[in-house]
Design a protein around this motif. Structure first.
Motif, PDB file in Angstrom:
ATOM      1  N   LYS A   1      89.995  54.797  90.730  1.00  0.00           N
ATOM      2  CA  LYS A   1      90.767  53.359  90.852  1.00  0.00           C
ATOM      3  C   LYS A   1      92.238  53.315  90.564  1.00  0.00           C
ATOM      4  O   LYS A   1      92.998  53.087  91.509  1.00  0.00           O
TER       5      LYS A   1
ATOM      6  N   GLU B   1      91.977  48.666  86.256  1.00  0.00           N
ATOM      7  CA  GLU B   1      91.852  48.848  84.946  1.00  0.00           C
ATOM      8  C   GLU B   1      91.935  50.484  84.578  1.00  0.00           C
ATOM      9  O   GLU B   1      91.619  51.149  85.789  1.00  0.00           O
TER      10      GLU B   1
ATOM     11  N   TYR C   1      87.673  35.727 106.046  1.00  0.00           N
ATOM     12  CA  TYR C   1      86.968  36.579 105.050  1.00  0.00           C
ATOM     13  C   TYR C   1      88.015  36.290 103.666  1.00  0.00           C
ATOM     14  O   TYR C   1      87.655  36.248 102.734  1.00  0.00           O
TER      15      TYR C   1
ATOM     16  N   ASP D   1      87.941  33.109 102.102  1.00  0.00           N
ATOM     17  CA  ASP D   1      86.450  33.137 101.340  1.00  0.00           C
ATOM     18  C   ASP D   1      86.643  33.846 100.086  1.00  0.00           C
ATOM     19  O   ASP D   1      86.456  33.453  98.972  1.00  0.00           O
ATOM     20  N   ALA D   2      87.187  35.207 100.068  1.00  0.00           N
ATOM     21  CA  ALA D   2      87.401  35.762  98.929  1.00  0.00           C
ATOM     22  C   ALA D   2      88.369  35.183  97.992  1.00  0.00           C
ATOM     23  O   ALA D   2      88.187  35.163  96.625  1.00  0.00           O
TER      24      ALA D   2
ATOM     25  N   ARG E   1      86.688  32.474  96.195  1.00  0.00           N
ATOM     26  CA  ARG E   1      85.641  32.838  95.156  1.00  0.00           C
ATOM     27  C   ARG E   1      86.411  33.328  94.200  1.00  0.00           C
ATOM     28  O   ARG E   1      85.740  33.274  93.138  1.00  0.00           O
TER      29      ARG E   1
ATOM     30  N   ARG F   1      88.194  43.567 108.093  1.00  0.00           N
ATOM     31  CA  ARG F   1      87.761  42.796 106.674  1.00  0.00           C
ATOM     32  C   ARG F   1      87.559  43.886 105.750  1.00  0.00           C
ATOM     33  O   ARG F   1      87.815  43.589 104.660  1.00  0.00           O
ATOM     34  N   ASN F   2      87.333  45.172 106.051  1.00  0.00           N
ATOM     35  CA  ASN F   2      87.407  46.125 105.011  1.00  0.00           C
ATOM     36  C   ASN F   2      88.541  46.178 104.446  1.00  0.00           C
ATOM     37  O   ASN F   2      88.629  46.559 102.929  1.00  0.00           O
TER      38      ASN F   2
ATOM     39  N   ALA G   1      88.695  43.441 101.777  1.00  0.00           N
ATOM     40  CA  ALA G   1      87.596  43.818 100.779  1.00  0.00           C
ATOM     41  C   ALA G   1      88.161  44.721  99.763  1.00  0.00           C
ATOM     42  O   ALA G   1      88.033  44.471  98.608  1.00  0.00           O
ATOM     43  N   GLU G   2      88.730  45.674 100.264  1.00  0.00           N
ATOM     44  CA  GLU G   2      89.301  46.848  99.337  1.00  0.00           C
ATOM     45  C   GLU G   2      90.482  46.028  98.413  1.00  0.00           C
ATOM     46  O   GLU G   2      90.449  46.447  97.330  1.00  0.00           O
TER      47      GLU G   2
ATOM     48  N   TYR H   1      90.928  43.201  97.553  1.00  0.00           N
ATOM     49  CA  TYR H   1      90.252  42.382  96.632  1.00  0.00           C
ATOM     50  C   TYR H   1      89.953  42.839  95.423  1.00  0.00           C
ATOM     51  O   TYR H   1      89.994  42.301  94.260  1.00  0.00           O
ATOM     52  N   VAL H   2      89.558  44.094  95.285  1.00  0.00           N
ATOM     53  CA  VAL H   2      89.021  44.776  94.087  1.00  0.00           C
ATOM     54  C   VAL H   2      90.397  44.954  93.223  1.00  0.00           C
ATOM     55  O   VAL H   2      90.157  44.974  91.916  1.00  0.00           O
ATOM     56  N   TYR H   3      91.464  45.196  93.784  1.00  0.00           N
ATOM     57  CA  TYR H   3      92.673  45.124  92.864  1.00  0.00           C
ATOM     58  C   TYR H   3      93.403  43.611  92.530  1.00  0.00           C
ATOM     59  O   TYR H   3      94.406  43.667  91.995  1.00  0.00           O
TER      60      TYR H   3
ATOM     61  N   ARG I   1      90.005  38.591  88.574  1.00  0.00           N
ATOM     62  CA  ARG I   1      89.739  37.263  88.389  1.00  0.00           C
ATOM     63  C   ARG I   1      89.327  36.950  86.757  1.00  0.00           C
ATOM     64  O   ARG I   1      88.726  37.435  86.306  1.00  0.00           O
TER      65      ARG I   1
ATOM     66  N   ASP J   1      85.122  53.784  89.131  1.00  0.00           N
ATOM     67  CA  ASP J   1      85.387  55.062  88.739  1.00  0.00           C
ATOM     68  C   ASP J   1      83.727  55.712  88.893  1.00  0.00           C
ATOM     69  O   ASP J   1      83.666  56.893  89.225  1.00  0.00           O
TER      70      ASP J   1
ATOM     71  N   PHE K   1      86.680  56.438  98.514  1.00  0.00           N
ATOM     72  CA  PHE K   1      86.929  55.396  97.238  1.00  0.00           C
ATOM     73  C   PHE K   1      87.079  54.178  98.041  1.00  0.00           C
ATOM     74  O   PHE K   1      86.959  53.098  97.510  1.00  0.00           O
ATOM     75  N   SER K   2      87.981  54.171  99.324  1.00  0.00           N
ATOM     76  CA  SER K   2      88.592  53.002  99.700  1.00  0.00           C
ATOM     77  C   SER K   2      87.234  52.253 100.224  1.00  0.00           C
ATOM     78  O   SER K   2      87.215  50.850 100.293  1.00  0.00           O
TER      79      SER K   2
ATOM     80  N   THR L   1      85.251  50.558  97.762  1.00  0.00           N
ATOM     81  CA  THR L   1      85.470  49.370  96.999  1.00  0.00           C
ATOM     82  C   THR L   1      85.433  48.220  98.100  1.00  0.00           C
ATOM     83  O   THR L   1      85.109  47.106  97.575  1.00  0.00           O
ATOM     84  N   SER L   2      85.481  48.438  99.238  1.00  0.00           N
ATOM     85  CA  SER L   2      85.301  47.405 100.229  1.00  0.00           C
ATOM     86  C   SER L   2      83.956  46.667 100.300  1.00  0.00           C
ATOM     87  O   SER L   2      83.359  46.004 100.257  1.00  0.00           O
TER      88      SER L   2
ATOM     89  N   THR M   1      83.355  44.706  97.047  1.00  0.00           N
ATOM     90  CA  THR M   1      83.819  43.264  97.247  1.00  0.00           C
ATOM     91  C   THR M   1      83.010  42.498  98.223  1.00  0.00           C
ATOM     92  O   THR M   1      82.477  41.529  97.964  1.00  0.00           O
TER      93      THR M   1
ATOM     94  N   LEU N   1      80.953  39.207  97.103  1.00  0.00           N
ATOM     95  CA  LEU N   1      81.023  37.827  97.806  1.00  0.00           C
ATOM     96  C   LEU N   1      79.928  37.339  98.366  1.00  0.00           C
ATOM     97  O   LEU N   1      79.537  36.170  98.433  1.00  0.00           O
TER      98      LEU N   1
ATOM     99  N   TYR O   1      80.933  46.905  86.952  1.00  0.00           N
ATOM    100  CA  TYR O   1      80.077  45.844  88.157  1.00  0.00           C
ATOM    101  C   TYR O   1      78.558  45.935  87.548  1.00  0.00           C
ATOM    102  O   TYR O   1      78.127  46.872  86.833  1.00  0.00           O
TER     103      TYR O   1
END
Lengths: 504, 382
Positions: A202, A389, A455, A458-459, A462, A491-492, A495-496, A498-500, A503, B342, B352-353, B356-357, B360, B364, B375
Motif C-alpha cells: 500500500k 498506513e 460513483y 457516492d463514495a 459514504r 469507476r475502478n 475506487a482505488e 478511495y482507499v487512500y 475516513r 498488504d 494491487f490496484s 484496492t478498487s 472500495t 461501498l 478490513y
C-alpha cells in the motif's frame, strides 16, 4: 587630446528575495583631495570594498587615481549588500581613469569579490543575479567560481580569475564569451531502491501515485516502520530534474549558500520537525533568506512526527500547500518564493504508535486515539491527497529486501513516472502543472464520465469527505487512470483512490 | 435428495452388496464399456448383465457381474435403508462428478468415487482453496501433546486452514475441539457411516461438527464402524490434508498408518518431538528417525500450506476473470480474520490496484469496512 570621460557606468546586479535587480554603478573622478566614497544605501560589506579595491589595483600594477572618487550604486533607494560589487567598481575606476581602454557606449556587466592580491572570487546568489541579466550587455565578466551559475542562467560570459585577466580582456581585445551549459551537474543516481518496500504494497503504491501526480502524502505507522525511508524513496522515483527545474533548485540553494559542488544538483528533500521556528519554515524576513518551504521547491517537504507539530505551525503550511508559493514581507514589500513541492507527512497513528501493528500491541483507548488523530483533522487533512498506513516489515521480508536479488526497481518506476508526467503536461499544456496541483479540476478536464462522477460522489458521501476531499478523490483517480494509460477515468480508478482517503 | 444423489446411493448399494468391487468398476471404465461409475445403475444394470458375454472382460469380472444381477433384491433393500437413514440424518452424497469433490483426489489412486457428508459442505472447497492440516495422534495422549495440539490448531484456525482428523478420543477430539472453539474450520473423517457416532463418548463433538464443521465418510449411511475400516479411514484423512501432523504415536499405533499414507500420497509429515522414555511416543520418534520433519512451530507448517494454496489460487485465477469471483475470494479471506490491504495482496494473486478498487466496491456495498487500517467483514465473520 581625447577627452577623458569623467563618469563611467558599469552594470552589476544584486539579489532581492528570489529576484535579481540590475544596478548601474557610476564612477566619477574629479580633481581635489584624494577621497573614495561609495553611496546608495550600501551596507558595510560594500563600503569596506574600498580597501580591497585599492590593494587589488596596486598589486595588479594599476593605481588608484588621485582626486575625488565617488561611486554611486543604483537604484539608490534599495538597500544592498554583498561583496560582488568589488569588480564592477574597480572596473569603473580603471575605465574612468583611462587605465583600460573602452569604446564609448559599450555596456559592461561584471561581478565578483576582489582579494587584496587581485584575485577574483565568486559570491552567493550568483545564479539569481545572472538569471536577471538581459541580452543587451556587450561584455559579461564573471568570476571563474560562478561557471555553474552561468550554466544555470544560460548566459554566455567571460570568466576572469584575476585582475590581470581583466586587463587582458580589454587591452588585447581578448573578450571571448563561452557558454557554460555543460557545467550543470544534475545527479539522480543516489537513491534508496523501492524494492525495500516489499510487503508494504500500500505504501509503495501510494508513493508511486504521489510521484506521478504531485499528490501530498501522509503516512501513519509505528516508529521505525520505514516512513522516512519511504519519503527518500519517493525522491528517488521522481523524474530527473529538467534543466529548468535544476537551475531553479540550484539558484535557491546557491543563494542560501547550501550548494555542495560534490553532490551536484539533486531533487530537494527538506526535512522539517515539530520544533521548527516560523522563520526557518517560511524564510527570514530580515535578510530574505529562503525557508525550508522555499528550499523544497521542485522536491519534497518531509514533515516528520507530524502529529507532534503545534497547530500553529501546521497552519503556516496551509497557504503554501494551496497556492504553491510562500511569501515573505519585509519593510512593507512582499517577496514571493515559488514553493511547488510534494508534501509528505509522517507520524504515529496513535499515542503509543502501535495502532496498525500485528496483534494487539496498541495500548491506547479508543478515546485517546480519537483525541490524538483529531490533531490532524479538519482543514489541514483536507489538503492531503493520499493517506496510507504502514506497518513494520516482518523479519523474513526484511531478509529478502537485504538480499536484493531482484535488482533495482526504481529506474523502471522512474521511467513510468516520467511518462505519466508527460501525459499531464499534454493535458494542462504546462510542464509545471499536475493532477495534484492544477487549480481547476472539474469532471470535464479530468475526463470523468457521468457514472464515474456518480460513483465518486457516492463514495464521498459514504466516507464523509468534504468538497475539497471529493475534488482530491477525482484528482488521485485521474492520476491512477494516467498510470494505467486510460484516456477516460473509470469507476475502478475512483475506487482505488478511495482507499487512500481516510475516513476519520 | 436429488436424482443424482439417488443414483450414487444405488451405486453404493451395488458396491456394498458384496458383488462388484472397485476394481471391477475400474476395469469397466478403463476398457471403455462404461464412461462413468453411474452407468452400472438404473438401465445400465440390465444392459451390463445381458451384454456381458460380448464384452472383452476378465472371467472374474464377468462372474462378478452375474453375482451382481442375482443380488438385485438385496441391493434394493440396502438402497432403501440408505435413503431412509440419509434423509433422517441430513446426509448428502458427493461423487467424483460433483464440483465439491476434492480436486486432489482425482490424482490419487484408491480414492472413493462416492462419499457421504453431513454438515457444512463448503468446507470441501475451503480445504482446497485455503489448505488443510491433518492432525492425528494417540487416543490416550499425554498433556504435552494435548497442549501442543490445541496451540497448533488455534494458529491454523486463525489462518483459515482446515483441520482434518478422525474424531477418535484423545488427540483427534482435541484437534476438533480447538478448531471449533477458535471459530476455525474442521472436518472429521469417520470409520463408519456418517450417522454412526463412534466412539459414543464424542457425541458432543459430533453435534458441534454437524453444526459448524463437516462429517465425512466413504461408508454408506447406517454402516457400523468395524475394526478393519479404520486404516482405510486413515488414508482419507491424509488424502484430504496438505500436510500431516503426528502429535503423539505409540509403536503400533493406527496413527502410523495415517503417516505412511500421507508419505505415499506425497504429503509432508511433521512429528511433534516427544518423550523418549515413554513407549507411547516411540512410534512418532521412529518416524522422525526415518525422515519425517520436526514440528516446532506452527508457522513453518502454515508457510508450507500457503505455498500449496498459492499455486492453486493462481490456477483458479486463470479462469476467474470477473470481479465478483475475486470479491468472493476477498470475503473468504476476511472471514478468517481481519486483514490489511498488504496482507490481502500477499494472499490474492491480482495487481494491487485492482485489489484496492475491489475493496472500495465492497466497502461501498457495506459488505466490509475499514477499522484501524484493517478490513473486516460487516457480517458473517466473528
Amino acid at each position: 587630446m581625447k577627452k577623458q570621460q569623467s563618469v563611467f557606468k558599469v552594470y552589476s546586479c544584486f539579489a532581492e528575495g528570489v529576484k535579481g535587480v540590475i544596478s548601474e554603478i557610476e564612477v566619477s573622478v574629479s580633481p581635489g583631495l584624494p577621497t573614495f566614497d561609495i553611496i546608495g544605501l550600501c551596507d558595510s560589506s560594500i563600503r569596506e570594498s574600498r580597501g580591497r579595491i585599492r590593494s587589488a589595483l596596486v598589486s595588479s600594477g594599476f593605481f588608484l587615481p588621485k582626486g575625488h572618487i565617488t561611486v554611486s550604486i543604483s537604484p539608490a533607494y534599495m538597500r544592498k549588500s554583498g561583496s560582488a560589487f568589488d569588480l564592477p567598481v574597480a572596473l569603473g575606476i580603471l575605465f574612468v581613469s583611462g587605465q583600460l581602454p573602452i569604446e564609448e557606449g559599450r555596456k559592461v556587466y561584471a561581478e565578483g569579490e576582489l582579494s587584496l592580491n587581485g584575485e577574483i572570487k565568486g559570491t552567493p546568489g550568483a545564479a539569481l543575479r545572472l538569471m536577471s541579466i538581459g541580452e543587451d550587455m556587450d561584455h559579461l565578466l564573471i568570476p571563474g567560481d560562478e561557471k555553474m551559475s552561468a550554466g544555470c542562467a544560460g548566459i554566455r560570459a567571460q570568466t576572469v580569475d584575476t585582475m590581470d585577466d581583466v586587463g587582458k580582456v580589454f587591452i588585447e581585445g581578448g573578450y571571448s564569451p563561452k557558454s557554460f551549459k555543460g557545467e550543470m551537474k544534475i545527479y539522480d543516481d543516489e537513491y534508496i531502491d523501492i524494492s525495500v518496500l516489499k510487503g508494504q504494497e500500500k505504501a509503495s503504491r501510494a508513493i508511486q501515485i504521489s510521484a506521478c501526480g504531485m499528490h501530498n502524502l501522509l503516512m501513519l505507522g509505528s516508529p521505525g516502520c520505514g516512513k522516512t525511508i519511504a519519503g527518500k524513496i519517493l525522491a528517488g522515483i521522481m523524474p530527473q530534474l529538467s534543466p529548468k527545474e535544476a537551475s531553479q533548485v540550484f539558484a535557491i540553494n546557491e543563494t542560501a549558500g547550501l550548494f555542495d559542488e560534490k553532490k551536484g544538483i539533486t531533487r530537494p528533500f527538506r526535512y522539517i520537525y515539530p520544533g521548527i521556528s516560523r522563520s526557518q519554515l517560511l524564510g527570514s524576513s530580515g535578510n530574505l533568506f529562503p525557508g525550508e518551504i522555499a528550499m523544497a521547491d521542485n522536491g519534497i517537504l518531509f514533515a516528520d512526527e507530524i502529529t507532534e507539530f503545534p497547530a500553529g505551525t501546521l497552519d503556516l503550511l496551509r497557504l503554501p500547500l494551496e497556492e504553491r508559493i510562500v511569501r515573505i514581507v519585509k519593510e512593507g514589500n512582499t517577496y514571493t518564493y515559488p514553493a511547488s513541492f510534494i508534501f509528505v507527512g509522517a507520524g504515529n497513528p496513535c499515542k503509543c504508535g502501535m495502532l496498525y501493528e500485528k496483534g494487539s500491541r496498541c495500548v491506547c483507548s479508543p478515546n485517546t486515539i480519537k483525541r490524538y488523530q483529531s490533531k490532524l483533522a479538519g482543514p489541514f487533512l483536507d489538503r492531503i491527497d493520499i493517506i496510507t498506513e504502514m506497518r513494520s516489515i516482518e523479519a523474513k521480508d526484511l531478509e529478502e529486501t537485504s538480499k536484493k536479488t531482484e535488482g533495482l526497481l526504481t529506474p523502471d518506476i522512474r521511467n513510468m513516472v516520467t511518462e505519466v508526467r508527460e501525459i499531464q503536461k499534454e493535458r494542462y499544456k504546462d510542464p509545471g502543472i499536475f493532477n495534484g496541483t492544477v487549480t481547476v479540476a472539474d469532471a470535464e478536464v479530468l475526463r470523468a464520465g457521468k457514472d464515474v462522477v456518480t460513483y465518486a460522489s457516492d463514495a464521498a458521501i459514504r466516507g464523509g469527505l468534504s468538497a475539497r476531499g471529493y475534488s482530491k478523490l477525482l484528482r488521485v483517480g485521474r492520476t491512477i487512470a494516467d498510470m494505467e494509460g486510460r484516456r477516460d477515468m473509470t469507476r475502478n480508478d475512483i475506487a482505488e483512490a478511495y482507499v487512500y482517503k481516510r475516513r476519520l | 435428495m436429488n436424482d443424482l444423489e439417488l443414483r450414487n446411493l444405488e451405486y453404493t448399494a451395488i458396491r456394498f452388496s458384496g458383488t462388484i468391487t472397485g476394481n471391477t468398476v475400474k476395469e469397466l471404465i478403463s476398457k471403455g464399456i462404461i464412461s462413468s461409475h453411474l452407468d452400472i445403475t438404473g438401465e445400465g444394470f440390465e444392459r451390463l448383465y445381458k451384454d456381458r458375454d460380448k464384452m472383452e472382460l476378465t472371467s472374474g469380472a464377468r462372474g462378478k457381474i452375474a453375482e451382481m444381477y442375482e443380488a438385485r433384491s438385496r441391493i434394493d433393500e440396502l438402497l432403501k435403508s440408505y435413503i431412509e437413514t440419509a434423509d433422517e440424518n441430513d446426509i448428502s452424497v458427493i461423487s467424483c462428478e460433483d464440483e465439491d469433490y476434492p480436486f486432489v483426489w482425482k490424482n490419487l489412486t484408491g480414492m472413493p468415487r462416492v462419499f457421504f457428508i453431513r454438515g457444512n459442505r463448503n468446507l470441501l472447497r475451503e480445504c482446497y482453496m485455503r489448505g488443510s492440516a491433518g492432525v492425528v495422534g494417540s487416543r490416550r495422549p499425554g498433556k504435552y501433546a494435548l497442549y501442543a495440539t490445541e496451540d497448533f490448531v488455534k494458529e491454523f484456525s486463525k489462518e483459515g486452514i482446515v483441520t482434518v482428523s478422525g474424531m477418535a478420543l484423545g488427540i483427534d477430539r482435541k484437534a476438533h475441539e480447538a478448531a471449533l472453539d477458535n471459530y476455525g474450520k474442521t472436518i472429521a473423517v469417520m470409520a463408519g457411516g456418517p450417522d454412526n457416532i463412534y466412539p459414543p463418548e464424542n457425541e458432543d463433538i459430533y453435534e458441534r461438527l454437524c453444526d459448524k464443521g463437516l462429517i465425512l465418510s466413504e461408508m454408506p449411511p447406517g454402516q457400523q464402524a468395524v475394526k478393519q475400516y479404520f486404516p482405510s479411514r486413515n488414508r482419507l484423512i491424509s488424502a484430504l490434508s496438505d500436510v500431516c501432523l503426528v502429535m503423539q504415536a505409540g509403536q503400533f499405533s493406527g496413527t502410523l498408518h495415517t503417516a505412511s499414507f500421507a508419505a505415499s500420497q506425497g504429503k509432508d509429515v511433521f512429528v511433534l518431538p516427544n518423550n523418549i522414555y515413554s513407549a507411547d511416543c516411540l512410534g512418532g520418534l521412529y518416524l522422525l528417525r526415518d525422515g519425517a520433519e520436526v514440528l516446532i512451530d506452527p508457522f513453518t507448517v502454515i508457510e508450507r500450506i500457503r505455498n500449496e494454496t498459492m499455486n492453486r489460487k493462481i490456477l483458479a485465477g486463470d479462469d476467474i476473470d470477473d470481479e465478483s469471483s475475486w470479491k468472493r475470494m476477498i470475503c473468504d479471506e476476511l472471514s478468517a480474520r481481519p486483514m490489511t490491504a498488504d496482507d490481502l495482496s500477499a494472499m490474492i494473486p491480482i495487481p494491487f490496484s485492482l485489489l484496492t478498487s475491489l475493496l472500495t466496491d465492497l466497502e461501498l456495498d457495506r459488505k466490509i469496512e475499514e477499522d484501524r487500517g484493517k478490513y473486516v467483514l460487516t457480517i458473517g465473520g466473528h
